[in-house]
Design an enzyme around this catalytic site. Structure first.
Site, short mmCIF file in Angstrom:
data_model
loop_
_atom_site.label_atom_id
_atom_site.label_comp_id
_atom_site.label_asym_id
_atom_site.label_seq_id
_atom_site.Cartn_x
_atom_site.Cartn_y
_atom_site.Cartn_z
CE LYS A 128 -3.66 4.83 1.03
NZ LYS A 128 -2.24 4.43 0.91
CE1 TYR A 161 0.78 7.90 2.51
CE2 TYR A 161 1.24 5.66 1.82
CZ TYR A 161 0.45 6.56 2.51
OH TYR A 161 -0.64 6.12 3.20
CG ASP A 207 -1.80 1.22 1.31
OD1 ASP A 207 -2.99 1.07 0.97
OD2 ASP A 207 -1.32 2.30 1.71
CG HIS A 250 -4.41 9.90 0.70
ND1 HIS A 250 -3.08 9.95 0.44
CD2 HIS A 250 -4.50 9.30 1.92
CE1 HIS A 250 -2.39 9.42 1.44
NE2 HIS A 250 -3.24 9.02 2.36
#
Length: 276
Positions: free
Chosen positions: A83, A58, A53, A113
């Site tokens: 996401k 990120y 994930d 998200h």
């Protein structure tokens, strides 16, 4: 939850759209792009994880993709989630860039998200991303019951997953029931409370009787209910230990003790304090 929602081996959830979501995955939130992320994902894949994930926010999708390629594991064997970063304008354009960074043609799950700008504005773009074959399944993250109701009122295709903060301390039963009404799988992030729960007295007491690690007990609490979990770790030994949660069960008494740790009053909200 009914038994039909689990795969025969009891290690994955069957989504409403037919997708197969493994109950345990590795989350890479706050893992820097580069060697640390590549190593963590490789260790997980080598240990037997088949669910990774990540997210556009990120900044480490390229490392996830490199680890997948370096592992030599067939792409179809690994469930990949990313996401949509809702400060961008277009979920379709955003996932095209994600696919380049990941080095894949399609992700298995693409989530909004968080519901910035309202819960519905990004959803038509998510539906287009799925229609164009960029994502097998689409869903949301950090959506409360009211957000899900708004999406349900206008969606042509319902979210398959709602990924939220969920643990014994955040036992969001109200939100879980709302997801069930819409045939949405609730998925747990921060199942270890970013490490805080590992020192809880109740958890430690249960660990003493189960001969397991605190993390294993907390993860088992979720998967025993059929809740997919994505603990984050960059330590090889912990990554491997976290996988060892399918060969034991918690007693009804221990489950109830963990349930009683809830601090959310079984809320229908995904977050107590939204950050956007």
């Amino acid at each position: 939850m009914t038994a039909e929602e689990l795969t025969p081996d009891g290690r994955a959830r069957v989504l409403a759209d037919g997708g197969i979501l493994p109950l345990l995955g590795l989350g890479v939130w706050q893992v820097p792009d580069g060697r640390e992320c590549v190593d963590a994902v490789r260790w997980a894949l080598d240990a037997g994880y088949r669910h990774i994930d990540t997210a556009q926010a990120y900044g480490n999708e390229a490392s996830v993709g490199k680890a997948l390629r370096d592992s030599g594991i067939d792409r179809d064997e690994v469930f990949i989630t990313t996401k949509f970063f809702p400060r961008e304008d277009d979920p379709v354009r955003a996932i095209e860039l994600s696919l380049r960074r990941l080095g894949v043609d399609q992700v298995d799950l693409y989530l909004v998200h968080w519901p910035q700008n309202g819960p519905t504005w990004a959803w038509p773009g998510m539906e287009r991303a799925a229609a164009q074959g960029y994502a097998r399944s689409i869903g949301v993250s950090n959506f409360s019951e009211s957000d899900l109701e708004s999406v349900a009122a206008s969606a042509e295709r319902m979210p398959s997953v709602n990924q939220v903060s969920y643990s014994p301390f955040a036992f969001r039963q109200g939100l879980q029931k709302a997801c069930q009404r819409h045939d949405i799988v609730l998925e747990a992030y921060s199942p270890l409370g970013t490490g805080r729960l590992l020192q809880d007295e109740t958890v430690i007491d249960i660990v003493a009787g189960a001969a397991r690690t605190p993390a294993q007990v907390l993860l088992r609490w979720a998967v025993q209910r059929g809740i997919p979990v994505i603990p984050k770790s960059v330590h090889q030994d912990r990554i491997e230990q976290n996988l060892q949660i399918f060969d034991f069960e918690l007693s009804a008494t221990d489950l109830a003790r963990l349930d009683a740790l809830d601090r959310t009053a079984h809320t229908t909200r995904a977050l107590e304090h939204p950050w956007w």
